[in-house]
Design an enzyme around this catalytic site. Sequence first.
Site, PDB file in Angstrom:
ATOM      1  N   GLU A 235     -24.091  -2.983 -25.228  1.00 16.10           N
ATOM      2  CA  GLU A 235     -23.667  -3.049 -26.632  1.00 16.10           C
ATOM      3  C   GLU A 235     -22.459  -3.965 -26.810  1.00 16.10           C
ATOM      4  O   GLU A 235     -22.406  -4.777 -27.745  1.00 16.10           O
ATOM      5  CB  GLU A 235     -23.333  -1.641 -27.133  1.00 16.10           C
ATOM      6  CG  GLU A 235     -24.536  -0.717 -27.212  1.00 16.10           C
ATOM      7  CD  GLU A 235     -24.153   0.744 -27.308  1.00 16.10           C
ATOM      8  OE1 GLU A 235     -25.064   1.591 -27.315  1.00 16.10           O
ATOM      9  OE2 GLU A 235     -22.931   1.045 -27.365  1.00 16.10           O
TER      10      GLU A 235
ATOM     11  N   ARG B 235       0.809  -1.222   0.000  1.00 17.37           N
ATOM     12  CA  ARG B 235       0.000   0.000   0.000  1.00 17.37           C
ATOM     13  C   ARG B 235       0.843   1.272   0.000  1.00 17.37           C
ATOM     14  O   ARG B 235       0.545   2.225  -0.714  1.00 17.37           O
ATOM     15  CB  ARG B 235      -0.919  -0.018   1.220  1.00 17.37           C
ATOM     16  CG  ARG B 235      -1.908   1.131   1.271  1.00 17.37           C
ATOM     17  CD  ARG B 235      -2.801   1.013   2.497  1.00 17.37           C
ATOM     18  NE  ARG B 235      -3.639  -0.165   2.427  1.00 17.37           N
ATOM     19  CZ  ARG B 235      -4.854  -0.172   1.873  1.00 17.37           C
ATOM     20  NH1 ARG B 235      -5.340   0.931   1.357  1.00 17.37           N
ATOM     21  NH2 ARG B 235      -5.563  -1.281   1.853  1.00 17.37           N
TER      22      ARG B 235
END
Length: 498
Positions: A144, A123
């Site tokens: 789509e 991190r």
Amino acid sequence: MRMNPISKLALVWLTLLGSVLVSFAELEFGHCERVVKEWADTSSSREEHPPNIDKRSLQDLLFFLHVPRTGGRTYFHCFLRKLYDNAEECPRSYDKLHFDPRKQKCKLLATHDDYSLMSKLPRERTSVMTIVRDPVARVLSTYEFSVEVAARFLVHPNLTSATRMSGRIRKNNVISTLDIWPWKYLVPWMREDLFARRDARKLKGVVIIEDDNPYDMEEMLMPLHKYLDTPTAHDIIHNGATFQIAGLTNNSRLSEAHEVRHCVQKYRNLGEPVLQVAKRRLDSMLYVGLTEEHRESASLFANVVGSQVLSQLVTSNATAKTETTKSEASVTVSESGSDKSETQNGTSEVASNKIEAKSGNMTVKTLMEVYEGCITHLRKSQGTRRVNSLKRISPANFTRGTRTRVPNEVIQQIKSLNNLDVELYKYAKEIFVKEHELVSKKMVSTSKRSIADLQNVFGEMEGEKLWKFVSVALMLLLLFLLFLFVNARRRITSKVKI
């Protein structure tokens, strides 16, 4: 009117049953409320960004959290692959990601995985970037693309053949769309639907499709309004950006992700804690782009992320040159010809690849020029492939123009089903505006500083130094004028002689 004993007994049982159901509902809501709150508190207690690290400073690893249908593929191919060598990409990134990044010394991780992947990353040494899109446009684009990819399989005689062949053509080192979340769920689902409808048309014989609205062609494909209300769409598509940035997709590494997501989907008012977590994640990111603000987003990326990668390349190149010099000296002392050759070749190749292949003398300006050329080619190839895919379900076709045929009630349905994404998109726009203004001010400040430095150079030339500078300038000017005069006289003299 008097009730008979049986009716009274039935009424009592119905009353008791109603009370029990209400009690169960209250218990379930209470349970969900605790689950969501505990998850949100745990997420908040973890430092989203270490306080001693500037979020605007690019760290060792860049994690591109790619929300589907936001234009991230363009960024990956036309920006990130121009900035990073193949060797710097995390292995098997940009797909379902089966590796442990902590064991790799990679610098770029581009994937559709959600934020829960941060539990596997260092991190304090990781910068995160993402792109957010208007929820209505993202949902329409998802629909789509699902149809487009599924339609490619219609070249096969039946679904069994298509499924069998898709399994055969996939190779170990080639990433297929069917490997990537969420398409590994959405495409097979849509493919099955397309084959079922094609088989139904064959049984009917000649089918004439008069409607020209591709979002509502029942005979050809699943209508949009039905697609939106399916369990699959509710689980994967709706509020997808919020769940992905919060780390709660069905692809999450968190054990509690499914339950939290289920509770938020069932009880709408429990979505607020999830939205707040997603907003904080956006706040901590190095870069947040907007699909709709394409050109401005690209410019922001080049100035915020690209400039830092290019700066690191220059630094690493200088380091590589130093190491090359040191290695040459040490090899000469050891008098090992083969070692010398291998060391020189290996180090110089790394340095030259960084400079020539990726950066050269690349600046932010040239990076943008490379990007513009790349997206033109990429869009052309994507457009051609889309046209060829949709031919198989003609007359259904998706263009920017056809989106105007989506009824307003369906648009409102999408907004309602994606209420968290609507709010997250508004917040992302606020972040974008602030970052854009910050970069603009920085560029203006840099320009002013350059002018000021130039003025200081002349300002420091006081007294004798300034006089010497002016004298030299005047002398050069006189010499130039004398040269012009002599040259003109020669031309006149030559004309007279002739």
